[in-house]
Design a protein around this motif. Structure first.
Motif, PDB file in Angstrom:
ATOM      1  N   ASN A  43     -13.834  -4.249  -7.811  1.00  0.00           N
ATOM      2  CA  ASN A  43     -12.973  -5.029  -6.929  1.00  0.00           C
ATOM      3  C   ASN A  43     -13.597  -5.284  -5.561  1.00  0.00           C
ATOM      4  O   ASN A  43     -12.905  -5.723  -4.640  1.00  0.00           O
ATOM      5  CB  ASN A  43     -11.626  -4.328  -6.773  1.00  0.00           C
ATOM      6  N   GLY A  80      -2.270  -2.208 -15.458  1.00  0.00           N
ATOM      7  CA  GLY A  80      -1.265  -2.173 -16.514  1.00  0.00           C
ATOM      8  C   GLY A  80      -0.394  -0.937 -16.445  1.00  0.00           C
ATOM      9  O   GLY A  80       0.798  -0.989 -16.789  1.00  0.00           O
ATOM     10  N   ILE A  87      -6.007  -1.748  -4.181  1.00  0.00           N
ATOM     11  CA  ILE A  87      -5.940  -1.793  -5.649  1.00  0.00           C
ATOM     12  C   ILE A  87      -6.177  -0.397  -6.240  1.00  0.00           C
ATOM     13  O   ILE A  87      -5.438   0.055  -7.115  1.00  0.00           O
ATOM     14  CB  ILE A  87      -6.958  -2.805  -6.205  1.00  0.00           C
ATOM     15  N   VAL A 132       2.522  -1.542 -14.137  1.00  0.00           N
ATOM     16  CA  VAL A 132       3.498  -2.424 -14.789  1.00  0.00           C
ATOM     17  C   VAL A 132       4.342  -1.620 -15.781  1.00  0.00           C
ATOM     18  O   VAL A 132       5.567  -1.762 -15.840  1.00  0.00           O
ATOM     19  CB  VAL A 132       2.788  -3.596 -15.508  1.00  0.00           C
ATOM     20  N   PHE A 160      -2.820  -5.381 -20.439  1.00  0.00           N
ATOM     21  CA  PHE A 160      -2.339  -6.187 -19.306  1.00  0.00           C
ATOM     22  C   PHE A 160      -3.483  -6.846 -18.540  1.00  0.00           C
ATOM     23  O   PHE A 160      -3.267  -7.854 -17.856  1.00  0.00           O
ATOM     24  CB  PHE A 160      -1.491  -5.336 -18.356  1.00  0.00           C
ATOM     25  N   SER A 161      -4.688  -6.303 -18.651  1.00  0.00           N
ATOM     26  CA  SER A 161      -5.838  -6.899 -17.954  1.00  0.00           C
ATOM     27  C   SER A 161      -6.117  -8.325 -18.426  1.00  0.00           C
ATOM     28  O   SER A 161      -6.737  -9.109 -17.705  1.00  0.00           O
ATOM     29  CB  SER A 161      -7.082  -6.034 -18.162  1.00  0.00           C
ATOM     30  N   LYS A 162      -5.640  -8.672 -19.634  1.00  0.00           N
ATOM     31  CA  LYS A 162      -5.805 -10.047 -20.135  1.00  0.00           C
ATOM     32  C   LYS A 162      -4.933 -11.025 -19.352  1.00  0.00           C
ATOM     33  O   LYS A 162      -5.222 -12.214 -19.283  1.00  0.00           O
ATOM     34  CB  LYS A 162      -5.449 -10.105 -21.620  1.00  0.00           C
ATOM     35  N   ILE A 163      -3.846 -10.501 -18.766  1.00  0.00           N
ATOM     36  CA  ILE A 163      -2.956 -11.336 -17.962  1.00  0.00           C
ATOM     37  C   ILE A 163      -3.393 -11.334 -16.502  1.00  0.00           C
ATOM     38  O   ILE A 163      -3.475 -12.376 -15.854  1.00  0.00           O
ATOM     39  CB  ILE A 163      -1.499 -10.829 -18.085  1.00  0.00           C
ATOM     40  N   SER A 164      -3.698 -10.130 -15.976  1.00  0.00           N
ATOM     41  CA  SER A 164      -4.144 -10.002 -14.587  1.00  0.00           C
ATOM     42  C   SER A 164      -5.118  -8.843 -14.476  1.00  0.00           C
ATOM     43  O   SER A 164      -4.812  -7.739 -14.925  1.00  0.00           O
ATOM     44  CB  SER A 164      -2.945  -9.773 -13.659  1.00  0.00           C
ATOM     45  N   SER A 165      -6.257  -9.101 -13.868  1.00  0.00           N
ATOM     46  CA  SER A 165      -7.242  -8.036 -13.680  1.00  0.00           C
ATOM     47  C   SER A 165      -7.004  -7.285 -12.374  1.00  0.00           C
ATOM     48  O   SER A 165      -7.595  -6.230 -12.146  1.00  0.00           O
ATOM     49  CB  SER A 165      -8.664  -8.635 -13.678  1.00  0.00           C
ATOM     50  N   LYS A 166      -6.135  -7.802 -11.516  1.00  0.00           N
ATOM     51  CA  LYS A 166      -5.872  -7.178 -10.224  1.00  0.00           C
ATOM     52  C   LYS A 166      -4.747  -6.155 -10.290  1.00  0.00           C
ATOM     53  O   LYS A 166      -4.772  -5.143  -9.589  1.00  0.00           O
ATOM     54  CB  LYS A 166      -5.509  -8.254  -9.184  1.00  0.00           C
ATOM     55  N   ILE A 167      -3.731  -6.409 -11.131  1.00  0.00           N
ATOM     56  CA  ILE A 167      -2.583  -5.505 -11.214  1.00  0.00           C
ATOM     57  C   ILE A 167      -2.814  -4.520 -12.357  1.00  0.00           C
ATOM     58  O   ILE A 167      -2.981  -4.933 -13.510  1.00  0.00           O
ATOM     59  CB  ILE A 167      -1.275  -6.286 -11.451  1.00  0.00           C
TER      60      ILE A 167
END
Length: 557
Positions: free
Chosen positions: A317, A201, A31, A204, A192-199
């Motif tokens: 992580n 932003g 990550i 993306v 984007f962290s609101k959608i995924s904390s692993k990927i």
């Protein structure tokens, strides 16, 4: 001595790393490697060098720092703090001069470590740190406006005021497609962290913007159009030619790199300790950073240091050993070897958007404006460091900030020093007749622990204060901090106290402050410590503190 200069990795390998932790470290490393990719490229471009130099630095320095680090979780590589220094060196001495200055700085940092200067470099006043990091954030933000708006202009002037004059005179040439890409990048990176904390932003945003430029053939400047191909290999190391004349020319830039790299790496290690509850080895950390800069110079890279944001990402992580840092560097190497032909298509406006977000997070403006409400002398240090960083020079800002902090400290100490007649004190002051500690408080109930702080809680003493209190290796329900003999507390002391309160709050331990004087209470009130602890947990004397502690113990039962 033996432990002090032993890398944490060696200690952990000797103790043994569980399979469960190893899997967590590998995942965290992957990550962090993905997070570091756009930053390594963006920092290199913003520094005035080609993008592969950022990747080379992240790989070579990243592996070296993790192998030798005095911290369990430190992630090393190029950082935003170096941008203004690197840019200035490149403009004056060229890429070759930067390589030699980086190489020289590595030996200087190792020297600081061997001289045990790591024990002192971390005692940097908090207002000074906030001042120069906020100033660097403004400079990074300013340096990205050309690519952020897609302005068709020549070289951006290095001077802050001239830079904005140049932007103003060329603003009518805004490339709205570039601006749109930059804005979309900022929005995705922040949200984007609101959608995924692993990927991340930023990754993306890069994928979307690069695909848009490629498929719709948008007229935007890319890495390829400005720098050409990104090499998908690392050249063999080459020892730079150094003589006395070159040393004379580059000693000042090398000292600047060494000082900033040392300070930032130790600051990152201190932040990591606060997040993990561990303790780094300061002098070994400096040796690791120095070695990393030597190797970075050998491979044609740029200066490297501990990266606070990437280190925090590693911790969040699940990374808890240097293996995660090694994995992060390996991931970057694989990306460089396999995906360099695609990376060259990244639009520069996207990278500018990423750096604008980096500048926003780096500024930590809530800390800046919180300090503006603190002691007038701390505000002077904060603003002096900030404006010198923005308008003049970072190293000058740190030097003047340290001198100011030292003089302010001496002034405060002289104001607190009094000479009074002992006989008169015995007659007039009952506190002066206090008996020994055991006689004054004959018994401390089980579940209550008490620490007495004697002397000013300023930037030089706050680190020791934090180390002593956080060394508690057993559970206690209530911790009383007796502060009757603390004449004053500065912003760094308040910040350390808040960190301790938050740490013990996580352990479900109540903290009571006893006997703080009016000036100390005023600083605690301004820093919101009252709301953090609860006003009933700040008492006027030890009797009230013990009564409050016993009440809290009964509540627990």
């Amino acid at each position: 001595m033996k432990t002090e200069f032993t890398p944490k990795l060696f200690t952990l390998l000797k103790e043994g790393i569980t399979r469960k932790q190893l899997s967590k470290d590998i995942l965290a490393g992957i990550i962090v490697g993905i997070v570091a990719l756009p930053l390594a490229i963006a920092f290199a471009i913003a520094s005035g060098v080609s993008p592969e130099k950022g990747l080379i630095t992240a790989v070579i320095a990243g592996i070296t720092i993790s192998l030798l680090s005095g911290s369990r979780v430190q992630i090393g590589g190029p950082t935003g703090a170096f941008i203004i220094i690197i840019y200035g060196i490149v403009q004056e001495h060229g890429i070759g001069g930067l390589t030699i200055a980086t190489f020289m700085a590595g030996f200087l940092i190792i020297g600081l470590g061997l001289a045990r200067m790591g024990n002192y470099l971390k005692f940097i006043p908090y207002p000074l740190i906030v001042g120069f990091t906020s100033g660097i954030a403004i400079i990074i933000f300013s340096s990205q406006m050309k690519d952020f708006f897609g302005l068709n202009m020549g070289e951006v002037p290095p001077d802050f005021i001239e830079k904005w004059k140049a932007y103003g005179s060329n603003f009518l040439q805004v490339n709205w497609q570039a601006f749109s890409i930059a804005i979309i990048t900022v929005l995705i990176s922040l949200n984007f962290s609101k959608i995924s904390s692993k990927i991340p932003g930023s990754i993306v945003a890069i994928v979307i913007s690069t695909a848009a430029v490629y498929y719709f053939n948008l007229p935007l400047e890319t890495i390829e159009s400005r720098f050409g191909e990104i090499p998908n290999s690392i050249s063999l190391p080459e020892i730079p030619t150094i003589n006395f004349s070159i040393i004379q020319q580059l000693i000042q830039p090398a000292i600047a790199i060494a000082l900033l790299g040392s300070i930032e790496s130790l600051l990152s290690a201190v932040v990591a300790d606060g997040m993990t509850g561990g303790r780094h080895r300061s002098n070994m950390e400096l040796i690791a950073q120095g070695t990393a800069n030597i190797f970075s110079g050998l491979f044609g890279g740029i200066p490297a240091t501990g990266a606070i944001a990437r280190t925090a990402t590693n911790i969040k992580n699940g990374g808890r050993t240097p293996i995660s840092g090694i994995i992060h560097a390996v991931v970057l190497l694989l990306i460089m070897l396999l995906f360099a032909p695609i990376a060259k298509l990244i639009p520069l406006s996207c990278l500018a958007g990423i750096l604008v977000v980096v500048a926003w997070h780096m500024g930590e403006w809530h800390h800046f404006f919180s300090l503006m409400k603190s002691n007038r002398m701390d505000v002077v240090v904060l603003l002096t460091t900030f404006f010198l960083t923005v308008f003049f020079d970072l190293i000058l800002a740190i030097e003047i900030g340290m001198i100011l902090s030292s003089f302010i400290f001496m002034k405060r100490m002289s104001e607190e020093t009094t000479i009074e007649n002992t006989a008169q004190l015995l007659k007039s002051n009952e506190d002066y007749k206090d008996q020994l500690f055991e006689e004054e408080i004959p018994e401390i109930p089980k579940g209550i622990l008490m620490y007495e702080i004697n002397g000013p809680l300023f930037f030089g003493a706050s680190q020791k204060f934090q180390e002593v209190v956080t060394d508690l290796n057993f559970k206690t329900e209530v911790l009383i901090l007796r502060m009757r003999n603390v004449p004053f507390i500065d912003a760094t002391g308040v910040n350390r106290l808040k960190e301790i309160c938050l740490q013990f709050k996580g352990k479900r331990t109540q903290i009571i402050i006893s006997g703080a004087n009016r000036k100390v209470k005023k600083e605690l009130l301004k820093a919101n410590v009252y709301s953090l602890l609860g006003k009933h947990n700040i008492t006027d004397n030890i009797k009230l503190a013990m009564e409050r502690a016993q009440f809290l113990l009964k509540e627990e039962l």
